[in-house]
Design a protein around this motif. Structure first.
Motif, PDB file in Angstrom:
ATOM      1  N   GLN A  12      11.856 -35.034 -19.109  1.00  0.00           N
ATOM      2  CA  GLN A  12      11.999 -33.660 -19.574  1.00  0.00           C
ATOM      3  C   GLN A  12      10.616 -33.027 -19.614  1.00  0.00           C
ATOM      4  O   GLN A  12       9.623 -33.705 -19.916  1.00  0.00           O
ATOM      5  N   PRO A  13      10.526 -31.737 -19.296  1.00  0.00           N
ATOM      6  CA  PRO A  13       9.242 -31.053 -19.392  1.00  0.00           C
ATOM      7  C   PRO A  13       8.730 -31.057 -20.839  1.00  0.00           C
ATOM      8  O   PRO A  13       9.511 -31.011 -21.781  1.00  0.00           O
ATOM      9  N   GLY A  14       7.430 -31.166 -20.999  1.00  0.00           N
ATOM     10  CA  GLY A  14       6.820 -31.091 -22.324  1.00  0.00           C
ATOM     11  C   GLY A  14       6.931 -32.353 -23.151  1.00  0.00           C
ATOM     12  O   GLY A  14       6.657 -32.321 -24.351  1.00  0.00           O
ATOM     13  N   ASP A  15       7.300 -33.471 -22.548  1.00  0.00           N
ATOM     14  CA  ASP A  15       7.423 -34.736 -23.266  1.00  0.00           C
ATOM     15  C   ASP A  15       6.126 -35.526 -23.104  1.00  0.00           C
ATOM     16  O   ASP A  15       5.811 -35.978 -22.000  1.00  0.00           O
ATOM     17  N   PRO A  16       5.342 -35.707 -24.177  1.00  0.00           N
ATOM     18  CA  PRO A  16       4.054 -36.394 -24.068  1.00  0.00           C
ATOM     19  C   PRO A  16       4.171 -37.835 -23.556  1.00  0.00           C
ATOM     20  O   PRO A  16       3.309 -38.301 -22.821  1.00  0.00           O
ATOM     21  N   TRP A  17       5.213 -38.553 -23.959  1.00  0.00           N
ATOM     22  CA  TRP A  17       5.407 -39.924 -23.496  1.00  0.00           C
ATOM     23  C   TRP A  17       5.675 -39.934 -21.990  1.00  0.00           C
ATOM     24  O   TRP A  17       5.136 -40.752 -21.245  1.00  0.00           O
ATOM     25  N   ALA A  18       6.470 -38.995 -21.512  1.00  0.00           N
ATOM     26  CA  ALA A  18       6.731 -38.888 -20.076  1.00  0.00           C
ATOM     27  C   ALA A  18       5.453 -38.488 -19.333  1.00  0.00           C
ATOM     28  O   ALA A  18       5.210 -38.954 -18.214  1.00  0.00           O
ATOM     29  N   ASP A  19       4.618 -37.647 -19.955  1.00  0.00           N
ATOM     30  CA  ASP A  19       3.326 -37.294 -19.352  1.00  0.00           C
ATOM     31  C   ASP A  19       2.485 -38.547 -19.149  1.00  0.00           C
ATOM     32  O   ASP A  19       1.846 -38.721 -18.112  1.00  0.00           O
ATOM     33  N   GLU A  20       2.493 -39.433 -20.144  1.00  0.00           N
ATOM     34  CA  GLU A  20       1.721 -40.670 -20.085  1.00  0.00           C
ATOM     35  C   GLU A  20       2.225 -41.579 -18.954  1.00  0.00           C
ATOM     36  O   GLU A  20       1.431 -42.163 -18.210  1.00  0.00           O
ATOM     37  N   HIS A  35      12.059 -33.477 -12.874  1.00  0.00           N
ATOM     38  CA  HIS A  35      12.058 -32.785 -14.159  1.00  0.00           C
ATOM     39  C   HIS A  35      13.495 -32.372 -14.468  1.00  0.00           C
ATOM     40  O   HIS A  35      14.097 -31.632 -13.702  1.00  0.00           O
ATOM     41  N   VAL A  36      14.014 -32.882 -15.574  1.00  0.00           N
ATOM     42  CA  VAL A  36      15.407 -32.659 -15.930  1.00  0.00           C
ATOM     43  C   VAL A  36      15.464 -31.768 -17.160  1.00  0.00           C
ATOM     44  O   VAL A  36      14.952 -32.127 -18.218  1.00  0.00           O
ATOM     45  N   GLU A  37      16.077 -30.625 -17.002  1.00  0.00           N
ATOM     46  CA  GLU A  37      16.230 -29.727 -18.139  1.00  0.00           C
ATOM     47  C   GLU A  37      17.635 -29.788 -18.714  1.00  0.00           C
ATOM     48  O   GLU A  37      17.842 -29.468 -19.870  1.00  0.00           O
ATOM     49  N   ASP A  38      18.586 -30.257 -17.907  1.00  0.00           N
ATOM     50  CA  ASP A  38      19.974 -30.335 -18.333  1.00  0.00           C
ATOM     51  C   ASP A  38      20.455 -31.773 -18.164  1.00  0.00           C
ATOM     52  O   ASP A  38      20.455 -32.312 -17.060  1.00  0.00           O
ATOM     53  N   LEU A  80      16.151 -40.332 -21.576  1.00  0.00           N
ATOM     54  CA  LEU A  80      14.899 -39.946 -20.917  1.00  0.00           C
ATOM     55  C   LEU A  80      13.729 -40.277 -21.818  1.00  0.00           C
ATOM     56  O   LEU A  80      13.877 -40.245 -23.036  1.00  0.00           O
ATOM     57  N   PRO A  81      12.572 -40.561 -21.284  1.00  0.00           N
ATOM     58  CA  PRO A  81      12.292 -40.724 -19.865  1.00  0.00           C
ATOM     59  C   PRO A  81      12.888 -42.025 -19.341  1.00  0.00           C
ATOM     60  O   PRO A  81      13.166 -42.958 -20.101  1.00  0.00           O
ATOM     61  N   ALA A  82      13.084 -42.051 -18.018  1.00  0.00           N
ATOM     62  CA  ALA A  82      13.652 -43.231 -17.373  1.00  0.00           C
ATOM     63  C   ALA A  82      12.974 -43.428 -16.020  1.00  0.00           C
ATOM     64  O   ALA A  82      12.642 -42.464 -15.339  1.00  0.00           O
ATOM     65  N   LEU A  83      12.760 -44.686 -15.689  1.00  0.00           N
ATOM     66  CA  LEU A  83      12.262 -45.045 -14.361  1.00  0.00           C
ATOM     67  C   LEU A  83      13.411 -45.652 -13.579  1.00  0.00           C
ATOM     68  O   LEU A  83      14.079 -46.572 -14.062  1.00  0.00           O
ATOM     69  N   HIS A  84      13.639 -45.137 -12.392  1.00  0.00           N
ATOM     70  CA  HIS A  84      14.630 -45.706 -11.487  1.00  0.00           C
ATOM     71  C   HIS A  84      13.832 -46.363 -10.370  1.00  0.00           C
ATOM     72  O   HIS A  84      13.160 -45.691  -9.601  1.00  0.00           O
TER      73      HIS A  84
END
Length: 92
Positions: A7-15, A31-34, A45-49
């Motif tokens: 998701q946008p704006g997620d610090p953990w996903a940024d890392e 980037h998933v908004e919905d 989320l976040p998720a790695l595939h």
């Protein structure tokens, strides 16, 4: 191919995204908004595939990133024309 769903704006996903970039590993970022737009195999989320594996949760993501770092370190080590010295002193 590794895909990061975030998701946008997620610090953990940024890392996570920054770590993938530093590894110079081929990856995509979605980037998933919905949440309805997520593939069925992804529940949070976040998720790695990564191939057929889906990794979620902080502990599992950290572990998977470490595995990817080790993979890329070996890849970089053995995919160059450089000579190397093994731990036992043998050389290429």
């Amino acid at each position: 191919m590794v895909t990061l769903y975030r998701q946008p704006g997620d610090p953990w996903a940024d890392e996570i995204e920054e770590a993938l970039g530093k590894m110079v590993i081929a990856h995509e970022v979605e980037h998933v908004e919905d949440a309805d737009a997520l593939p069925e195999v992804i529940s949070e989320l976040p998720a790695l595939h990564d191939d057929s594996e889906v990794v979620t949760g902080a502990s599992a993501l950290r572990s998977h990133l470490q595995t990817l770092r080790a993979l890329m370190a070996d890849w970089n080590r053995f995919q160059s024309d450089a000579c190397y010295v093994e731990d036992d002193g043998s050389i290429c």
